[in-house]
Design an enzyme around this catalytic site. Sequence first.
Site, PDB file in Angstrom:
ATOM      1  N   ALA A   1      20.344  -6.526 -13.051  1.00  0.00           N
ATOM      2  CA  ALA A   1      21.324  -6.429 -14.135  1.00  0.00           C
ATOM      3  C   ALA A   1      22.613  -5.706 -13.811  1.00  0.00           C
ATOM      4  O   ALA A   1      23.635  -5.961 -14.436  1.00  0.00           O
ATOM      5  CB  ALA A   1      20.660  -5.743 -15.338  1.00  0.00           C
ATOM      6  N   ALA A   2      22.590  -4.775 -12.869  1.00  0.00           N
ATOM      7  CA  ALA A   2      23.766  -3.916 -12.676  1.00  0.00           C
ATOM      8  C   ALA A   2      24.929  -4.680 -12.033  1.00  0.00           C
ATOM      9  O   ALA A   2      24.680  -5.550 -11.205  1.00  0.00           O
ATOM     10  CB  ALA A   2      23.389  -2.735 -11.791  1.00  0.00           C
ATOM     11  N   PRO A   3      26.171  -4.412 -12.406  1.00  0.00           N
ATOM     12  CA  PRO A   3      26.620  -3.356 -13.306  1.00  0.00           C
ATOM     13  C   PRO A   3      26.582  -3.713 -14.789  1.00  0.00           C
ATOM     14  O   PRO A   3      27.092  -2.946 -15.599  1.00  0.00           O
ATOM     15  CB  PRO A   3      28.057  -3.118 -12.844  1.00  0.00           C
ATOM     16  CG  PRO A   3      28.514  -4.460 -12.352  1.00  0.00           C
ATOM     17  CD  PRO A   3      27.296  -5.094 -11.742  1.00  0.00           C
ATOM     18  N   GLY A   4      25.988  -4.844 -15.136  1.00  0.00           N
ATOM     19  CA  GLY A   4      25.755  -5.102 -16.547  1.00  0.00           C
ATOM     20  C   GLY A   4      26.740  -6.031 -17.222  1.00  0.00           C
ATOM     21  O   GLY A   4      26.754  -6.140 -18.448  1.00  0.00           O
TER      22      GLY A   4
ATOM     23  N   LYS B   1      26.735  -9.284 -17.379  1.00  0.00           N
ATOM     24  CA  LYS B   1      26.057 -10.342 -18.138  1.00  0.00           C
ATOM     25  C   LYS B   1      25.160  -9.725 -19.206  1.00  0.00           C
ATOM     26  O   LYS B   1      25.016 -10.290 -20.293  1.00  0.00           O
ATOM     27  CB  LYS B   1      25.284 -11.263 -17.192  1.00  0.00           C
ATOM     28  CG  LYS B   1      26.229 -11.940 -16.188  1.00  0.00           C
ATOM     29  CD  LYS B   1      25.528 -12.889 -15.241  1.00  0.00           C
ATOM     30  CE  LYS B   1      26.491 -13.406 -14.183  1.00  0.00           C
ATOM     31  NZ  LYS B   1      26.806 -12.424 -13.124  1.00  0.00           N
TER      32      LYS B   1
ATOM     33  N   ASP C   1      11.602  -2.752  -9.301  1.00  0.00           N
ATOM     34  CA  ASP C   1      11.769  -3.794  -8.290  1.00  0.00           C
ATOM     35  C   ASP C   1      11.312  -5.130  -8.863  1.00  0.00           C
ATOM     36  O   ASP C   1      10.132  -5.302  -9.182  1.00  0.00           O
ATOM     37  CB  ASP C   1      10.932  -3.416  -7.054  1.00  0.00           C
ATOM     38  CG  ASP C   1      11.206  -4.338  -5.884  1.00  0.00           C
ATOM     39  OD1 ASP C   1      11.692  -5.468  -6.101  1.00  0.00           O
ATOM     40  OD2 ASP C   1      10.934  -3.916  -4.740  1.00  0.00           O
TER      41      ASP C   1
ATOM     42  N   ASP D   1      19.881 -12.984 -11.948  1.00  0.00           N
ATOM     43  CA  ASP D   1      21.161 -13.012 -11.223  1.00  0.00           C
ATOM     44  C   ASP D   1      20.895 -12.378  -9.863  1.00  0.00           C
ATOM     45  O   ASP D   1      21.241 -11.226  -9.620  1.00  0.00           O
ATOM     46  CB  ASP D   1      22.198 -12.203 -12.024  1.00  0.00           C
ATOM     47  CG  ASP D   1      23.607 -12.370 -11.500  1.00  0.00           C
ATOM     48  OD1 ASP D   1      23.809 -13.147 -10.558  1.00  0.00           O
ATOM     49  OD2 ASP D   1      24.521 -11.716 -12.052  1.00  0.00           O
TER      50      ASP D   1
ATOM     51  N   CYS E   1      25.999 -15.920  -6.814  1.00  0.00           N
ATOM     52  CA  CYS E   1      27.442 -16.050  -6.564  1.00  0.00           C
ATOM     53  C   CYS E   1      27.625 -16.503  -5.125  1.00  0.00           C
ATOM     54  O   CYS E   1      28.428 -15.965  -4.377  1.00  0.00           O
ATOM     55  CB  CYS E   1      28.196 -14.761  -6.877  1.00  0.00           C
ATOM     56  SG  CYS E   1      27.526 -13.282  -6.108  1.00  0.00           S
TER      57      CYS E   1
HETATM   58  C1  LIG Z   1      24.564 -10.096  -8.336  1.00  0.00           C
HETATM   59  S1  LIG Z   1      24.199  -8.441  -8.723  1.00  0.00           S
HETATM   60  C2  LIG Z   1      23.956  -8.532 -10.449  1.00  0.00           C
HETATM   61  C3  LIG Z   1      25.234  -8.591 -11.264  1.00  0.00           C
HETATM   62  C4  LIG Z   1      24.978  -8.438 -12.748  1.00  0.00           C
HETATM   63  N1  LIG Z   1      24.014  -9.382 -13.269  1.00  0.00           N
HETATM   64  C5  LIG Z   1      26.225  -8.559 -13.584  1.00  0.00           C
HETATM   65  O1  LIG Z   1      26.494  -9.617 -14.139  1.00  0.00           O
HETATM   66  O2  LIG Z   1      26.941  -7.554 -13.715  1.00  0.00           O
HETATM   67  C6  LIG Z   1      22.553  -8.318  -8.144  1.00  0.00           C
HETATM   68  C7  LIG Z   1      21.869  -7.008  -8.513  1.00  0.00           C
HETATM   69  O3  LIG Z   1      20.491  -7.125  -8.119  1.00  0.00           O
HETATM   70  C8  LIG Z   1      20.041  -5.819  -7.783  1.00  0.00           C
HETATM   71  N2  LIG Z   1      18.802  -6.014  -6.993  1.00  0.00           N
HETATM   72  C9  LIG Z   1      18.679  -6.393  -5.698  1.00  0.00           C
HETATM   73  N3  LIG Z   1      17.387  -6.480  -5.338  1.00  0.00           N
HETATM   74  C10 LIG Z   1      16.670  -6.127  -6.447  1.00  0.00           C
HETATM   75  C11 LIG Z   1      15.272  -6.011  -6.728  1.00  0.00           C
HETATM   76  N4  LIG Z   1      14.332  -6.284  -5.774  1.00  0.00           N
HETATM   77  N5  LIG Z   1      14.883  -5.650  -7.968  1.00  0.00           N
HETATM   78  C12 LIG Z   1      15.809  -5.389  -8.924  1.00  0.00           C
HETATM   79  N6  LIG Z   1      17.127  -5.463  -8.717  1.00  0.00           N
HETATM   80  C13 LIG Z   1      17.562  -5.837  -7.505  1.00  0.00           C
HETATM   81  C14 LIG Z   1      21.215  -5.196  -7.047  1.00  0.00           C
HETATM   82  O4  LIG Z   1      21.131  -3.785  -7.072  1.00  0.00           O
HETATM   83  C15 LIG Z   1      22.392  -5.754  -7.838  1.00  0.00           C
HETATM   84  O5  LIG Z   1      22.788  -4.837  -8.813  1.00  0.00           O
END
Ligand SMILES: C[S@@+](CC[C@H](N)C(=O)[O-])C[C@H]1O[C@@H](n2cnc3c(N)ncnc32)[C@H](O)[C@@H]1O
Length: 481
Positions: free
Chosen positions: A296-299, A301, A343, A367, A420
């Site tokens: 979700a980060a940085p949030g 969506k 995770d 995402d 992306c």
């Molecule tokens: C493409 S970014 C998400 C962007 C976000 N959805 C937005 O719209 O602002 C992918 C995110 O997945 C997180 N991530 C990577 N591997 C992960 C895992 N195994 N479990 C949870 N989050 C994970 C990363 O820290 C990153 O914040």
Amino acid sequence: MDKTKIRVAKKAPTSPPAKPAQASRQAAVQNKPRFSNLKNDSLAFALLGAGQAVAMVRDGASLPQALAQVFAQAGAPAPTRGAIQDIAYRTMRGAGLAETLLTTLASKAPEPPLLHGLLCCALCLLAEVDDPAYDSFTVVDQAVTAAASDLNIAHAKGMVNAVLRRFLREREALVADAIKQPLALWNYPVWWIDDMRAAYPEHWQTILTIGNQPPPLTLRVNQRKTSVEQYLRLLSENGIAAQQIGTVAVRLDKPLPVNQIPGFEDGLASVQDAAAQLAAPLLDAQDGMRVLDACAAPGGKTCHILEIADVALTALDHDPKRLQRITQNLQRLQLQANLQVGDARIGVGAGSESWWGGKQFDRILADVPCTASGIVRRHPDIRWLRRKTDTDQLATLSATILDNLWQMLVPGGKLLLVTCSLWPQESEAQAAAFAERHQAIRLAAPGQLLPASGAEDDNKNDNKNDNDALFYALFEKPAAG
Ligand SMILES: C[S@@+](CC[C@H](N)C(=O)[O-])C[C@H]1O[C@@H](n2cnc3c(N)ncnc32)[C@H](O)[C@@H]1O
């Protein structure tokens, strides 16, 4: 006017071919420049700072990380930080050309890394012939001053002078010769160019070209607080030209720092590319549903979903620092979600109930982490940092995440896969393999969006397309039979 002083850059910001090696990264850091010998509002200072950042990227750091370190070390005022950032970004977009030119202009590879970075920055500025940001002779003079100011590279100030002056004298012929090589012509690693041509035989040139352009600043209007019409009026009252390019997407004609965006602090608008704004509507979350935003980060969506529907949303990310940014966005927009550090790969029954509560979700947004090859115009360092093998590794990680999340979805529920990336292994091939593994029903979704730039049509207001290259696939879980 003192011509050596920094002028405000006219273009929005932009990496050099990286050869990451721990030892050389350390060398770049050890050779940190001594800014104290330069006026902190001079172009020489900015060139030295940008040169250091570029040297660090070449050795494997991301540009934002490198810039943060340089800023901490240099202690420069805001306009100089802006100039360092601008020059470093421009150099990321022109590093292939600069590297190629250096093989002709320098008798051996410039050492230490700081010298190499400084020369790349200066050459990129000098190669800008249409609407250059700085006067050419000032760039040469200030690059030599920057070199002379630092003990690590002062020995090479004569070489810096000779290389840059020769480039100015023979610019046209040198560039014409350099761009016979794909690295210089396209400003991407050769493997990247070859793979893009193979994946998109009709569109690869447009894709690569758009990736070298500065990105637009697109806002998402918060429909809980205002309407697009009202918000456009507010922008206009503040003298900011903008146009609607999506349902709630508004593109500013000229990018602005967020603190100058009207109503930003009050949550009227958020920064989000038009392509990213398609996620929340596609997810089709209805009031009262349980929704999981799994990466979700940085949030961006997360917040959009909550602007559209009254749902019980769990926002998961494995990175606690990045999760804090969701908190900030939720607070600014006055929205609420259940934030969890966890995770998304960890399987049901393997301890993951601690974050998901063991109750299936009606909607899941995945995402997933990817190479980010579809957003290189925003992150021009990515192309130099990635390795060809990263794509398959990240696709494998994402497949694990998707398989796990599928178990957390109610029968009849929907899962939206977003990347992306432009690489098919991460996108369409991933979606097709997933559907087959789980007999998931594939619903209508945009699939692979190609990057589009509406910048050239700003004056005509007739081209609404201006988006990053995201991929969308939507799946429904068959009802239990
Ligand atoms: C493409 S970014 C998400 C962007 C976000 N959805 C937005 O719209 O602002 C992918 C995110 O997945 C997180 N991530 C990577 N591997 C992960 C895992 N195994 N479990 C949870 N989050 C994970 C990363 O820290 C990153 O914040």
